[in-house]
Design a protein around this motif. Structure first.
Motif, mmCIF file in Angstrom:
data_model
loop_
_atom_site.group_PDB
_atom_site.id
_atom_site.type_symbol
_atom_site.label_atom_id
_atom_site.label_comp_id
_atom_site.label_asym_id
_atom_site.label_seq_id
_atom_site.Cartn_x
_atom_site.Cartn_y
_atom_site.Cartn_z
ATOM 1 N N PHE A 165 1.053 -1.239 0.476
ATOM 2 C CA PHE A 165 0.076 -0.352 0.082
ATOM 3 C C PHE A 165 0.978 0.667 0.575
ATOM 4 O O PHE A 165 0.428 2.110 -0.087
ATOM 5 C CB PHE A 165 -1.074 0.021 1.142
ATOM 6 N N LEU A 166 2.031 1.102 0.548
ATOM 7 C CA LEU A 166 3.280 2.277 0.405
ATOM 8 C C LEU A 166 3.447 2.169 -0.697
ATOM 9 O O LEU A 166 4.927 1.853 -1.508
ATOM 10 C CB LEU A 166 4.367 2.610 1.550
ATOM 11 N N ASN A 167 3.053 2.414 -1.932
ATOM 12 C CA ASN A 167 3.250 2.478 -3.503
ATOM 13 C C ASN A 167 2.290 4.092 -4.497
ATOM 14 O O ASN A 167 1.639 4.217 -3.631
ATOM 15 C CB ASN A 167 3.317 1.591 -4.388
ATOM 16 N N VAL A 168 3.170 3.969 -5.441
ATOM 17 C CA VAL A 168 2.944 5.317 -6.033
ATOM 18 C C VAL A 168 1.466 5.243 -6.492
ATOM 19 O O VAL A 168 0.926 6.232 -6.408
ATOM 20 C CB VAL A 168 4.254 5.571 -7.098
ATOM 21 N N LYS A 169 1.652 4.038 -6.912
ATOM 22 C CA LYS A 169 0.096 3.617 -7.455
ATOM 23 C C LYS A 169 -1.085 4.088 -6.471
ATOM 24 O O LYS A 169 -2.056 4.482 -6.643
ATOM 25 C CB LYS A 169 0.316 2.686 -8.830
ATOM 26 N N PHE A 170 -0.402 2.899 -5.431
ATOM 27 C CA PHE A 170 -1.844 2.813 -4.286
ATOM 28 C C PHE A 170 -2.321 4.618 -4.188
ATOM 29 O O PHE A 170 -3.172 5.095 -3.799
ATOM 30 C CB PHE A 170 -1.406 1.811 -3.585
ATOM 31 N N PHE A 171 -0.843 4.939 -4.396
ATOM 32 C CA PHE A 171 -1.156 6.219 -2.679
ATOM 33 C C PHE A 171 -2.131 7.238 -3.681
ATOM 34 O O PHE A 171 -2.974 7.894 -3.193
ATOM 35 C CB PHE A 171 0.253 6.941 -2.853
ATOM 36 N N ALA A 172 -1.748 7.677 -4.969
ATOM 37 C CA ALA A 172 -1.997 8.248 -5.681
ATOM 38 C C ALA A 172 -3.855 7.991 -6.479
ATOM 39 O O ALA A 172 -4.607 8.646 -6.390
ATOM 40 C CB ALA A 172 -1.709 8.808 -7.596
#
Length: 409
Positions: free
Chosen positions: A138-145
């Motif tokens: 969950f701490l990744n760019v895609k999920f965050f965005a």
């Protein structure tokens, strides 16, 4: 209701103040960008970005908390808030505006790989760190965005739908059938907002936006803590606008009885915030587990010690000692003073939550922070006053309006 002032007219002095504050804020933003944002020092850049981050997150959440107040009282079949409901409605119109700024800032941070802010953006560090690797789902760019966009987008959409339905109470009187349908529709839309609010503000969003700045640290109370801080600030902002309108001769049906209940919310959620502050700190201190204590080490023993405990004085002791008495919650001057103090106190709290993790060894609070704060205050004043002037201040055909007019505590 013919003698009641239903339409708010924006005073020229209020416009002047809002434009002046926005101007001061833009000047501070430009100077800060030249001095720190364009600096070759990555730490200075991170502090500059962090300063914008905590300000825009704070104002987005407290304006969204006003829509939460409307939805939770709607679901509780409350009627007492109807004489001033257009105030939290107007404040909530700022969610799309502040939320858009938040979205741009946060997406800029993650898509440009600002790992000085979010350490988990450093892919090499993630590969070498078992804790960061374990959280990479969950701490990744895609999920965050995606989750950030969904959160802000649905807050804005569901809040807009609540306000749109509220306009129906300005058109014509309801009969039993249409009145029942109107209340049912309010209940359904409020339920939808609250479900999404609980899934985001009540859990995931504070983890992503702020707690992940310290990616090795975690607290199951963090989201509740953030919610309590933003909600009591939102109630305080609502109190300021109610008192302002009362002083200008508007909201004739809003009385000391309503102010008293608003004061109760300010008092109660100041205590609730303190309960979470103490519980989060005490449990981590008592367990003394290194992965948990790292967050409090810089705040209790380091540079942020003064600010950390100063929060407790402003956000707990002052509301406890001043708002405890019944008379204090009915005093316009005292409620105004406490509302300003509470908002300032929780703004400082957001400062230490974000900057205390970015700049662990140095207090950076200064002209840039207050300049950016001026920008958001000015924008809030301009936006809320425009929203108040756009429709009647009282939903004169709302089925629960009479209950609000005769409200007594």
């Amino acid at each position: 209701m013919a003698s009641v002032k239903l339409q708010f007219e924006i005073p020229s002095k209020l416009k002047t103040w809002s434009y002046s504050l926005i101007g001061i804020g833009l000047l501070a933003l430009i100077l800060g960008f030249v001095k720190s944002g364009m600096s070759k020092d990555e730490h200075e850049q991170a502090v500059f970005i962090g300063t914008i981050m905590y300000n825009t997150i704070f104002w987005t959440l407290i304006c969204n908390a006003c829509m939460f107040f409307l939805c939770v009282t709607t679901l509780a079949m409350g009627g007492w808030q109807q004489t001033f409901r257009r105030v939290p409605e107007a404040i909530s119109t700022m969610v799309p505006i502040f939320g858009s700024i938040t979205l741009v800032v946060l997406l800029f941070v993650v898509f440009t790989g600002k790992h000085e802010v979010y350490h988990w953006l450093d892919s090499e560090a993630v590969l070498k760190d078992t804790i960061l690797s374990g959280k990479s789902g969950f701490l990744n760019v895609k999920f965050f965005a995606i989750w950030t966009t969904l959160a802000i987008g649905l807050w804005s959409l569901l809040g807009y739908r609540m306000r749109l339905l509220s306009n129906e109470a300005d058109k014509e009187a309801f009969d039993n059938v249409s009145g029942t349908k109107f209340i049912f529709q309010n209940t359904v839309r409020a339920s939808m907002f609250l479900a999404w609010f609980g899934l985001t503000v009540g859990s995931t969003i504070p983890w992503l936006w702020m707690m992940s700045i310290d990616p090795h640290w975690y607290s199951t109370m963090y989201s509740w803590y953030t919610f309590a801080s933003s909600f009591v600030s939102g109630i305080s902002l609502m109190a300021l606008w109610v008192i302002y309108l009362k002083n200008k001769g508007y909201l004739e049906y809003t009385t000391q009885e309503h102010l008293h209940d608003i004061g109760k919310f300010m008092f109660a959620f100041s205590i609730f915030w303190t309960y979470l502050w103490f519980s989060q700190y005490m449990l981590i201190w008592y367990a003394n587990i290194p992965e948990e204590t790292i967050y409090f080490k810089t705040r209790v023993q380091g540079a942020f010690k003064g600010i950390f405990f100063f929060n407790l004085i402003i956000n707990f002791l002052c509301p406890l000692l001043i708002l405890m008495k019944r008379a204090a919650k009915r005093n316009y001057t005292l409620v105004t003073f406490m509302a300003v103090l509470i908002i300032f106190g929780h703004w400082i709290d957001f400062y230490q939550m974000v900057i205390g993790s970015i700049s662990k060894n140095h207090i950076t609070l200064g002209w840039l922070d207050f300049g950016i704060l001026s920008f958001f205050i000015g924008l809030m004043i301009l936006g809320v006053s425009s929203a108040l002037a756009s429709k009647p201040l009282i939903p004169k055909y709302h089925p629960f309006l009479k209950e609000s007019i005769i409200h007594h505590t």
